[in-house]
Design a protein around this motif. Structure first.
Motif, PDB file in Angstrom:
ATOM      1  N   ARG A 174       0.827  -1.197   0.000  1.00 46.84           N
ATOM      2  CA  ARG A 174       0.000   0.000   0.000  1.00 46.84           C
ATOM      3  C   ARG A 174       0.867   1.255   0.000  1.00 46.84           C
ATOM      4  O   ARG A 174       0.565   2.234  -0.720  1.00 46.84           O
ATOM      5  CB  ARG A 174      -0.897  -0.016   1.243  1.00 46.84           C
ATOM      6  CG  ARG A 174      -1.896   1.134   1.293  1.00 46.84           C
ATOM      7  CD  ARG A 174      -2.725   1.042   2.557  1.00 46.84           C
ATOM      8  NE  ARG A 174      -3.445  -0.226   2.599  1.00 46.84           N
ATOM      9  CZ  ARG A 174      -4.128  -0.649   3.671  1.00 46.84           C
ATOM     10  NH1 ARG A 174      -4.133   0.109   4.770  1.00 46.84           N
ATOM     11  NH2 ARG A 174      -4.771  -1.786   3.637  1.00 46.84           N
ATOM     12  N   SER A 175       1.946   1.228   0.750  1.00 45.40           N
ATOM     13  CA  SER A 175       2.852   2.396   0.778  1.00 45.40           C
ATOM     14  C   SER A 175       3.499   2.603  -0.581  1.00 45.40           C
ATOM     15  O   SER A 175       3.641   3.739  -1.056  1.00 45.40           O
ATOM     16  CB  SER A 175       3.919   2.173   1.852  1.00 45.40           C
ATOM     17  OG  SER A 175       3.331   2.049   3.133  1.00 45.40           O
ATOM     18  N   GLU A 176       3.915   1.527  -1.262  1.00 43.74           N
ATOM     19  CA  GLU A 176       4.516   1.648  -2.587  1.00 43.74           C
ATOM     20  C   GLU A 176       3.519   2.207  -3.586  1.00 43.74           C
ATOM     21  O   GLU A 176       3.881   3.034  -4.446  1.00 43.74           O
ATOM     22  CB  GLU A 176       5.025   0.277  -3.039  1.00 43.74           C
ATOM     23  CG  GLU A 176       6.237  -0.211  -2.255  1.00 43.74           C
ATOM     24  CD  GLU A 176       6.707  -1.566  -2.742  1.00 43.74           C
ATOM     25  OE1 GLU A 176       5.996  -2.149  -3.598  1.00 43.74           O
ATOM     26  OE2 GLU A 176       7.753  -2.044  -2.273  1.00 43.74           O
ATOM     27  N   VAL A 177       2.281   1.740  -3.520  1.00 42.94           N
ATOM     28  CA  VAL A 177       1.267   2.253  -4.452  1.00 42.94           C
ATOM     29  C   VAL A 177       1.052   3.751  -4.227  1.00 42.94           C
ATOM     30  O   VAL A 177       0.957   4.545  -5.183  1.00 42.94           O
ATOM     31  CB  VAL A 177      -0.041   1.470  -4.285  1.00 42.94           C
ATOM     32  CG1 VAL A 177      -1.165   2.149  -5.074  1.00 42.94           C
ATOM     33  CG2 VAL A 177       0.142   0.039  -4.746  1.00 42.94           C
ATOM     34  N   ILE A 178       0.979   4.158  -2.970  1.00 39.86           N
ATOM     35  CA  ILE A 178       0.793   5.591  -2.669  1.00 39.86           C
ATOM     36  C   ILE A 178       1.991   6.399  -3.157  1.00 39.86           C
ATOM     37  O   ILE A 178       1.843   7.499  -3.734  1.00 39.86           O
ATOM     38  CB  ILE A 178       0.575   5.782  -1.164  1.00 39.86           C
ATOM     39  CG1 ILE A 178      -0.753   5.144  -0.745  1.00 39.86           C
ATOM     40  CG2 ILE A 178       0.590   7.262  -0.802  1.00 39.86           C
ATOM     41  CD1 ILE A 178      -0.984   5.121   0.751  1.00 39.86           C
ATOM     42  N   ARG A 179       3.212   5.894  -2.982  1.00 36.85           N
ATOM     43  CA  ARG A 179       4.407   6.609  -3.419  1.00 36.85           C
ATOM     44  C   ARG A 179       4.444   6.745  -4.936  1.00 36.85           C
ATOM     45  O   ARG A 179       4.790   7.806  -5.476  1.00 36.85           O
ATOM     46  CB  ARG A 179       5.643   5.884  -2.902  1.00 36.85           C
ATOM     47  CG  ARG A 179       6.958   6.588  -3.233  1.00 36.85           C
ATOM     48  CD  ARG A 179       8.108   5.864  -2.594  1.00 36.85           C
ATOM     49  NE  ARG A 179       8.147   4.494  -3.033  1.00 36.85           N
ATOM     50  CZ  ARG A 179       8.693   4.068  -4.197  1.00 36.85           C
ATOM     51  NH1 ARG A 179       9.184   4.959  -5.053  1.00 36.85           N
ATOM     52  NH2 ARG A 179       8.691   2.801  -4.518  1.00 36.85           N
ATOM     53  N   GLN A 180       4.084   5.664  -5.637  1.00 40.41           N
ATOM     54  CA  GLN A 180       4.076   5.733  -7.107  1.00 40.41           C
ATOM     55  C   GLN A 180       3.046   6.755  -7.605  1.00 40.41           C
ATOM     56  O   GLN A 180       3.298   7.484  -8.575  1.00 40.41           O
ATOM     57  CB  GLN A 180       3.775   4.347  -7.675  1.00 40.41           C
ATOM     58  CG  GLN A 180       4.917   3.363  -7.485  1.00 40.41           C
ATOM     59  CD  GLN A 180       4.562   1.980  -7.999  1.00 40.41           C
ATOM     60  OE1 GLN A 180       3.454   1.769  -8.501  1.00 40.41           O
ATOM     61  NE2 GLN A 180       5.527   1.057  -7.906  1.00 40.41           N
ATOM     62  N   ARG A 181       1.890   6.799  -6.984  1.00 40.04           N
ATOM     63  CA  ARG A 181       0.875   7.757  -7.411  1.00 40.04           C
ATOM     64  C   ARG A 181       1.360   9.191  -7.200  1.00 40.04           C
ATOM     65  O   ARG A 181       1.117  10.083  -8.031  1.00 40.04           O
ATOM     66  CB  ARG A 181      -0.419   7.521  -6.633  1.00 40.04           C
ATOM     67  CG  ARG A 181      -1.150   6.253  -7.054  1.00 40.04           C
ATOM     68  CD  ARG A 181      -2.415   6.079  -6.232  1.00 40.04           C
ATOM     69  NE  ARG A 181      -3.133   4.861  -6.632  1.00 40.04           N
ATOM     70  CZ  ARG A 181      -4.247   4.440  -6.041  1.00 40.04           C
ATOM     71  NH1 ARG A 181      -4.784   5.154  -5.030  1.00 40.04           N
ATOM     72  NH2 ARG A 181      -4.833   3.348  -6.460  1.00 40.04           N
TER      73      ARG A 181
END
Length: 212
Positions: free
Chosen positions: A200-207
Motif C-alpha cells: 500500500r505504501s509503494e502504491v501511494i508513493r508511485q501515485r
C-alpha cells in the motif's frame, strides 16, 4: 412347658438352617474354608431371579415341544410313565433283576478294570521326589516371595512411568506441535499484514511520483 417350646423352636430353626445350607450348596456349589456354603450373589435384575429363569426355561421347553415332535413325545412319555424316570440310588440294587442281568451289567464295565489297574500301577511307578530337593525348594520359598514382591513393585513402577511418559508426550504434542503451529500461523498472519502495508505504501508513493 416354655423350656420345651423354646427347645422345639430352636431345633426347628436349626433344621431349617441346615436345609437352607444344603439348598444353597446345591445352587452354588461353593463353600468357604470352613465348608459352609457361601451365600449366592444377589441377582443383577428381576429377570435373573430363579423364578424368572425357571419360567423362561418352561417357556422355551414348551416352544420346543411345539416345534419338535421328539421333545413332545418325551414329555408325554414322562407324564404317563413317571416310574421310568426315577433314578435308583447307586448303593441300592434294583429288585427283580436276575443273575444274568446283573452279570451283563458288570461285564459291560469289564473293559474299564484293566485300564484302572494300569493307572494305579503307573501311580506306584512314579518316582518320589528327593527329600533334599523338596527341602531346598522350601528354603527358597522366602526368596521366591521376595522376588515376586519385587516384580510386582517393578510392574507398578513401569505402569507409573508409562503414565508419566504418556503425559509428557501429550504435553509435547500440545506445546511443541500444536503451540508451534499456532505460533507459525500467527507469524504468517503478521507477515501478510506487513506485506500488505508495504504494498500500500509503494502504491501511494508511485501515485505521488506520477502526479509530480
Amino acid at each position: 412347658m416354655t423350656l420345651e417350646s423354646d427347645a422345639v423352636a430352636g431345633a426347628t430353626i436349626e433344621l431349617l438352617e441346615a436345609r437352607l445350607r444344603r439348598l444353597t450348596y446345591i445352587l452354588t456349589g461353593a463353600t468357604d474354608w470352613n465348608g459352609v456354603p457361601t451365600t449366592p450373589e444377589k441377582p443383577a435384575s428381576l429377570d435373573e431371579t430363579v423364578t424368572r429363569r425357571l419360567a423362561r426355561l418352561e417357556t422355551e421347553l414348551e416352544q420346543l415341544s411345539r416345534s419338535i415332535p421328539a421333545v413332545r413325545d418325551v414329555l408325554q412319555l414322562h407324564d404317563h410313565n413317571l416310574d421310568l424316570f426315577q433314578t435308583t440310588p447307586p448303593h441300592e440294587i434294583p429288585e427283580g433283576l436276575t443273575t444274568q442281568t446283573l452279570a451283563s451289567i458288570v461285564m459291560s464295565y469289564a473293559t474299564a478294570f484293566p485300564e484302572t489297574a494300569s493307572r494305579l500301577t503307573s501311580l506306584n511307578d512314579l518316582p518320589v521326589p528327593d527329600a533334599q530337593s523338596s527341602a531346598a525348594l522350601i528354603e527358597l520359598q522366602p526368596q521366591i516371595d521376595r522376588v515376586a514382591h519385587m516384580q510386582s513393585e517393578q510392574a507398578a513402577e513401569i505402569s507409573e512411568l508409562r503414565m508419566r511418559t504418556a503425559r509428557v508426550l501429550q504435553r509435547w504434542y500440545d506445546v511443541g506441535l500444536v503451540g508451534s503451529g499456532e505460533c507459525w500461523a500467527e507469524w504468517e498472519g503478521r507477515l501478510e499484514d506487513v506485506e500488505r502495508e508495504v504494498r500500500r505504501s509503494e502504491v501511494i508513493r508511485q501515485r505521488r511520483e506520477e502526479e509530480i
